[in-house]
Design an enzyme around this catalytic site. Structure first.
Site, PDB file in Angstrom:
ATOM      1  N   CYS A   1       0.834  -1.210   0.000  1.00 53.37           N
ATOM      2  CA  CYS A   1       0.000   0.000   0.000  1.00 53.37           C
ATOM      3  C   CYS A   1       0.871   1.263   0.000  1.00 53.37           C
ATOM      4  O   CYS A   1       1.624   1.510   0.941  1.00 53.37           O
ATOM      5  CB  CYS A   1      -0.893  -0.060   1.238  1.00 53.37           C
TER       6      CYS A   1
ATOM      7  N   CYS B   1       0.171   3.784   2.829  1.00 52.74           N
ATOM      8  CA  CYS B   1       0.666   3.245   4.108  1.00 52.74           C
ATOM      9  C   CYS B   1       2.134   3.624   4.307  1.00 52.74           C
ATOM     10  O   CYS B   1       2.565   3.917   5.418  1.00 52.74           O
ATOM     11  CB  CYS B   1       0.523   1.723   4.146  1.00 52.74           C
TER      12      CYS B   1
END
Length: 97
Positions: A23, A26
């Protein structure tokens, strides 16, 4: 699962970051969380949960997208948001609880 319950059942705020290695947002959030921890010190615990390795926990808390952050106080969820927030926003949210 019981270890997680112990972790979130503290007097201090516990910020849980549900993330995934793949991600992009993230990866953006990770250094922000380090800055938040540095600023708040003992006032907050920050726990990172990899959704790919902890699918049962992600399902329990209905995490549909990453990053998703949940804030717990004394074992109760008091705040939740998906996406990246800036350091000052996160500190204000944690301090308000």
């Amino acid at each position: 699962m019981s270890k997680f319950s112990e972790l979130i059942n503290q007097d201090q705020a516990v910020l849980v970051d549900f993330f995934a290695d793949w991600c992009g947002p993230c990866k953006v959030l990770a250094p922000i969380l380090k800055d938040v921890k540095a600023a708040l010190g003992e006032d907050v615990s920050i726990i990172k949960i990899d959704v790919d390795k902890n699918q049962a926990l992600a399902t329990k808390y209905k995490v549909r997208g990453v990053p998703t952050m949940l804030l717990f106080k004394n074992g109760k969820q008091v705040w939740r948001q998906s996406g990246v927030l800036q350091k000052d926003e996160l500190i204000a949210i944690i301090n308000s609880h």
